[in-house]
Motif scaffolding. Structure first.
Motif, PDB file in Angstrom:
ATOM      1  N   ILE A 126       1.000  -1.633   0.093  1.00 42.34           N
ATOM      2  CA  ILE A 126      -0.137  -0.311  -0.038  1.00 42.34           C
ATOM      3  C   ILE A 126       0.776   1.386  -0.394  1.00 42.34           C
ATOM      4  O   ILE A 126       1.370   2.307  -0.599  1.00 42.34           O
ATOM      5  CB  ILE A 126      -0.860  -0.036   0.839  1.00 42.34           C
ATOM      6  N   LEU A 127       1.955   1.308   1.104  1.00 40.47           N
ATOM      7  CA  LEU A 127       2.844   2.519   1.034  1.00 40.47           C
ATOM      8  C   LEU A 127       3.170   2.618  -0.112  1.00 40.47           C
ATOM      9  O   LEU A 127       3.696   3.981  -1.114  1.00 40.47           O
ATOM     10  CB  LEU A 127       3.623   2.213   2.366  1.00 40.47           C
ATOM     11  N   LYS A 128       3.922   1.716  -0.346  1.00 39.03           N
ATOM     12  CA  LYS A 128       4.628   1.696  -2.103  1.00 39.03           C
ATOM     13  C   LYS A 128       3.980   1.886  -3.484  1.00 39.03           C
ATOM     14  O   LYS A 128       4.411   2.791  -4.079  1.00 39.03           O
ATOM     15  CB  LYS A 128       5.299   0.224  -2.559  1.00 39.03           C
ATOM     16  N   GLU A 129       2.649   1.753  -3.161  1.00 38.68           N
ATOM     17  CA  GLU A 129       1.645   2.152  -4.085  1.00 38.68           C
ATOM     18  C   GLU A 129       1.430   3.827  -4.152  1.00 38.68           C
ATOM     19  O   GLU A 129       1.639   4.228  -5.053  1.00 38.68           O
ATOM     20  CB  GLU A 129       0.379   1.706  -4.066  1.00 38.68           C
ATOM     21  N   LEU A 130       1.373   3.987  -2.510  1.00 36.98           N
ATOM     22  CA  LEU A 130       1.405   5.559  -2.767  1.00 36.98           C
ATOM     23  C   LEU A 130       2.581   6.509  -3.015  1.00 36.98           C
ATOM     24  O   LEU A 130       1.742   7.975  -3.221  1.00 36.98           O
ATOM     25  CB  LEU A 130       0.462   5.903  -0.971  1.00 36.98           C
ATOM     26  N   GLU A 131       3.411   5.849  -2.920  1.00 36.34           N
ATOM     27  CA  GLU A 131       4.802   6.429  -2.739  1.00 36.34           C
ATOM     28  C   GLU A 131       4.552   6.590  -3.971  1.00 36.34           C
ATOM     29  O   GLU A 131       6.064   7.757  -4.660  1.00 36.34           O
ATOM     30  CB  GLU A 131       6.043   5.997  -1.971  1.00 36.34           C
ATOM     31  N   GLU A 132       4.786   5.978  -5.206  1.00 33.84           N
ATOM     32  CA  GLU A 132       5.145   5.824  -6.547  1.00 33.84           C
ATOM     33  C   GLU A 132       3.636   6.860  -6.738  1.00 33.84           C
ATOM     34  O   GLU A 132       4.248   7.201  -7.889  1.00 33.84           O
ATOM     35  CB  GLU A 132       4.798   4.907  -6.782  1.00 33.84           C
ATOM     36  N   ASP A 133       2.732   7.483  -6.360  1.00 32.32           N
ATOM     37  CA  ASP A 133       1.609   8.076  -6.994  1.00 32.32           C
ATOM     38  C   ASP A 133       2.264   9.754  -6.770  1.00 32.32           C
ATOM     39  O   ASP A 133       2.073  10.176  -6.253  1.00 32.32           O
ATOM     40  CB  ASP A 133       0.467   8.089  -6.213  1.00 32.32           C
ATOM     41  N   GLU A 134       2.542  10.135  -7.677  1.00 34.45           N
ATOM     42  CA  GLU A 134       2.532  11.185  -7.570  1.00 34.45           C
ATOM     43  C   GLU A 134       2.032  12.223  -7.492  1.00 34.45           C
ATOM     44  O   GLU A 134       1.905  13.637  -6.845  1.00 34.45           O
ATOM     45  CB  GLU A 134       3.781  12.262  -9.278  1.00 34.45           C
ATOM     46  N   GLU A 135       0.576  12.190  -7.280  1.00 34.09           N
ATOM     47  CA  GLU A 135       0.053  13.551  -7.401  1.00 34.09           C
ATOM     48  C   GLU A 135      -0.275  13.002  -5.608  1.00 34.09           C
ATOM     49  O   GLU A 135      -0.634  13.959  -5.131  1.00 34.09           O
ATOM     50  CB  GLU A 135      -1.606  12.689  -8.472  1.00 34.09           C
ATOM     51  N   PHE A 136      -0.883  11.728  -5.580  1.00 35.48           N
ATOM     52  CA  PHE A 136      -1.032  12.085  -3.904  1.00 35.48           C
ATOM     53  C   PHE A 136       0.585  12.853  -3.526  1.00 35.48           C
ATOM     54  O   PHE A 136      -0.302  13.223  -2.330  1.00 35.48           O
ATOM     55  CB  PHE A 136      -0.899  10.398  -3.553  1.00 35.48           C
ATOM     56  N   ASN A 137       1.131  12.374  -3.607  1.00 37.42           N
ATOM     57  CA  ASN A 137       2.205  13.489  -2.241  1.00 37.42           C
ATOM     58  C   ASN A 137       2.484  14.847  -3.323  1.00 37.42           C
ATOM     59  O   ASN A 137       3.627  15.613  -2.393  1.00 37.42           O
ATOM     60  CB  ASN A 137       3.636  12.635  -3.037  1.00 37.42           C
ATOM     61  N   ASP A 138       1.696  15.129  -4.562  1.00 37.34           N
ATOM     62  CA  ASP A 138       1.919  16.428  -4.916  1.00 37.34           C
ATOM     63  C   ASP A 138       1.203  17.660  -3.458  1.00 37.34           C
ATOM     64  O   ASP A 138      -0.117  17.943  -3.319  1.00 37.34           O
ATOM     65  CB  ASP A 138       1.183  16.666  -6.684  1.00 37.34           C
ATOM     66  N   ARG A 139       1.933  17.966  -2.359  1.00 40.58           N
ATOM     67  CA  ARG A 139       1.122  18.860  -1.361  1.00 40.58           C
ATOM     68  C   ARG A 139       0.927  20.206  -2.195  1.00 40.58           C
ATOM     69  O   ARG A 139       0.456  20.600  -0.779  1.00 40.58           O
ATOM     70  CB  ARG A 139       1.750  18.899   0.054  1.00 40.58           C
ATOM     71  N   PHE A 140       1.118  20.536  -3.140  1.00 39.99           N
ATOM     72  CA  PHE A 140       0.923  21.746  -3.823  1.00 39.99           C
ATOM     73  C   PHE A 140      -0.676  21.671  -4.288  1.00 39.99           C
ATOM     74  O   PHE A 140      -1.575  22.837  -3.667  1.00 39.99           O
ATOM     75  CB  PHE A 140       1.983  21.630  -5.155  1.00 39.99           C
ATOM     76  N   SER A 141      -0.390  21.019  -5.138  1.00 38.23           N
ATOM     77  CA  SER A 141      -2.638  20.737  -5.632  1.00 38.23           C
ATOM     78  C   SER A 141      -3.492  19.609  -5.312  1.00 38.23           C
ATOM     79  O   SER A 141      -4.032  20.024  -5.735  1.00 38.23           O
ATOM     80  CB  SER A 141      -2.039  20.620  -7.268  1.00 38.23           C
ATOM     81  N   ASN A 142      -2.448  18.391  -4.386  1.00 42.37           N
ATOM     82  CA  ASN A 142      -3.746  18.151  -4.163  1.00 42.37           C
ATOM     83  C   ASN A 142      -4.122  18.852  -2.513  1.00 42.37           C
ATOM     84  O   ASN A 142      -3.836  19.483  -1.527  1.00 42.37           O
ATOM     85  CB  ASN A 142      -3.131  16.450  -3.666  1.00 42.37           C
TER      86      ASN A 142
END
Ligand code: ZN
Length: 145
Positions: A96-112
């Motif tokens: 689960i963490l790997k999937e989220l870490e690889e998700d650029e949009e998920f980690n984009d705290r600017f626009s997300n």
């Protein structure tokens, strides 16, 4: 090896804030519960992404790691009491963490924002294990405060 500028572009943008005269008018999404038809919003001059300016700012990965740990703890208890048929294993947590870490949009705290992240997070959990949604939601409410 040091990545070239082009490679950096592909990995992701480090986002810059625009000056106020460069704000753009955009329509708010229905989920934002904004009554005005359009808003002036900041965007990144490098990649064009619109900055999220609501109150539900995106969380860092540590927030979701802690939620997963708590789900794991609660599922262990339920399993021992024979109230659940499965646990959340360490392997599933890693996937689960790997999937989220690889998700650029998920980690984009600017626009997300946090609402989007939560949807992604629940979806990732569902893909890897069988945890009752009510349990996931109740832990989230506790963590959110
Ligand atoms: Zn950018």
């Amino acid at each position: 090896m040091v990545p070239s500028d082009e490679e950096k572009e592909a990995i992701g943008c480090d986002h810059e804030d625009t000056r106020s005269e460069n704000f753009v008018w955009i329509k708010p999404s229905p989920s934002e519960k904004v009554h005005s038809p359009a808003q002036k919003r900041q965007f990144c001059p490098k990649c064009g992404k619109i900055k999220y300016q609501g109150s539900a700012t995106a969380k860092k990965m540590g927030f979701y790691v802690n939620i997963l740990k708590e789900i794991q703890r609660k599922m262990d208890v339920l399993y021992k009491r024979k109230m659940a048929n499965s646990k959340l294993t360490q392997v599933q947590v890693r996937l689960i963490l790997k999937e989220l870490e690889e998700d650029e949009e998920f980690n984009d705290r600017f626009s997300n924002n946090q609402h989007n992240q939560w949807g992604h997070f629940k979806f990732a959990i569902k893909r890897h294990c069988d945890i009752p949604e009510e349990l996931v939601e109740s832990i989230y409410r506790d963590f959110k405060g």
